[in-house]
Design an enzyme around this catalytic site. Sequence first.
Site, PDB file in Angstrom:
ATOM      1  N   GLU A 252      10.856  -0.045  18.698  1.00 27.02           N
ATOM      2  CA  GLU A 252      10.773   1.389  18.390  1.00 27.02           C
ATOM      3  C   GLU A 252       9.344   1.905  18.295  1.00 27.02           C
ATOM      4  OE1 GLU A 252      13.363   3.329  15.724  1.00 27.02           O
ATOM      5  OE2 GLU A 252      15.089   2.078  16.206  1.00 27.02           O
ATOM      6  N   HIS A 478      13.234  -0.745   8.370  1.00 31.05           N
ATOM      7  CA  HIS A 478      13.579  -2.165   8.472  1.00 31.05           C
ATOM      8  C   HIS A 478      12.476  -2.969   7.795  1.00 31.05           C
ATOM      9  CE1 HIS A 478      16.630  -2.232  11.940  1.00 31.05           C
ATOM     10  NE2 HIS A 478      16.351  -0.958  11.754  1.00 31.05           N
TER      11      HIS A 478
END
Length: 606
Positions: A252, A478
């Site tokens: 990402e 995360h």
Amino acid sequence: MLLKVLTLNCWGVPVAVACKLRNERMIAIGDELSKGEYDIILFQEIWDKADYELLKKKMSPSLKYSHYFYSGAIGSGLCLFSKLPILESFYHNFSLNGYAHKIHHGDWFGGKGLGMCRLKFNDIRINLYCTHLHAEYDFQDDEYAAHRVSQAFDMSQFIKLTSTQDNCDLVIVGGDFNVKPESLGCQIIQSNGQLLDSWITKVLWIYLFLVGVLPYIGGVPVAVACKLRNERMIAIGDELSKGEYDIILFQEIWDKADYELLKKKMSPSLKYSHYFYSGAIGSGLCLFSKLPILESFYHNFSLNGYAHKIHHGDWFGGKGLGMCRLKYNDIRINLYCTHLHAEYDFQDDEYAAHRVSQAFDMSQFIKLTSTPDNCDLVIVGGDFNVKPESLGCQIIQSNGQLLDSWITKKSTKSPGNGHTCDLPSNPFTGQKALKFDPDGKRIDYILYRCNKGTSITLEECNVTMGTIPDRKYPYSDHEGVAAIFNVEKTESSDGTEAIGASTIEGNINNCLTAIEKGLKKASSDCTFYTILAIMSVFLLYIISAVEVPYGLGLVRGFVLVLLTLTFGYAIWNRLILNKMEENGLINSKKDMENYLVFLQTEMKTS
């Protein structure tokens, strides 16, 4: 062994005006080749599935085995017939395929790529490849030259990566390359793929190719959310620039400015880096390493969600599996990084079939490109978006013959069960996610395998990169996974213990069930878009014919524009995107079925 091989472009464009006497020619081709003169036949431009079925009906008595490579909106046009059983099949999509608006050319709609099948004759293992590169339409000003060169290099890399001496004895590549022998495209295919031209030599052989490794790995998957992105990127760069890890895998990293920022901060300690460009916004995958990157390659997944789900965005990233080869002394490593499709609805996951397809595709690619002949250690890291007990994770580990670093670790500094995402302590976690997973979940992994002649000990595995020091927010939504490996060359080592064929067979059967559900959904979507298109046209006609009071003309004009756009949206999804999804699912299904037959044969003979 005398092996007779034929490749033929059948000129099978399914448009009567553009393809003269197609039906008559297909019948004649089937009649001629049904005589059984050839052992293997490679076809290109079999766009219409009815033509494939016709050829199959005529040729199956003499060439019992066949396979069609489904891809794009109209199919790849590639298929093959063989007297030898097809043990495995795989399709690699090219990242460049012409332009969607050039409808009269059509290459984009075929999802062009390289089809691969594995055959065996007695003890001779054959890797068979079939392709059809982008056509040249203007001989004076070729606007597709760069695309074709990219396809040629991509093709040669894939052949080299999947056809080592450890997994095959003979490599045969056939098809319509759309390039002359002296052209750059043909030269790169032959030189980089280590291939000889059968017109010159009558034989094609593949040569051994070696690559790289290292003894310690740290993998930190970082997902970029919208909140405080710039501040978090700076903090990530500052923390990881300390040089604690030898390799770092990111997911990402959509904004190239973020990649450049990280590169600027981390390059003094991690000198080498690579970004995997794909899709409209980039794959989001990149890596940093203290060791030189010897080679890189990107494999696009054939299924990537839906283009109209703009708020999800997975389709625009062109998701896939990035691969790099490194080397440390005499230890060679194949390093893989990926980010599978996200799960947005925990109760009704519309992307389940796509993610299963991606997981199987990923495991096959890893297996095909990481044989003992070309690497000693395999490291796979990333955000898999699946829990350890899920089907996707099981197929990746079993078919890829991979171990989970969190499970096999000797020690850890991290309390808990290794959860990396949707943690209750993370302020970026939504309440909806906590409802289903109150303690968070583990969806980020570092998997590994060592091949024969190499031994490995997983000294430590930790969950890391939580809250930023002196800040009230974390590095990401995360947390990262870090692993420390101790790897050494040991002639007596048999490598990582193989996972049994029966386990893989069970997982493949479950995958087929998931793919069937996906095909039913695709069929339902097809019906929906058909109805939507018909209703749009009907309403356009009614509203256009009805007289409206003075002053409402502008409103009617707006409604007509809206209905026209709706009709275009429905037709595009029905004829193009829905067919691309359907072909992707069918191709995964066929690959799984071929592999299932191979596994069952292996279990019977073992």
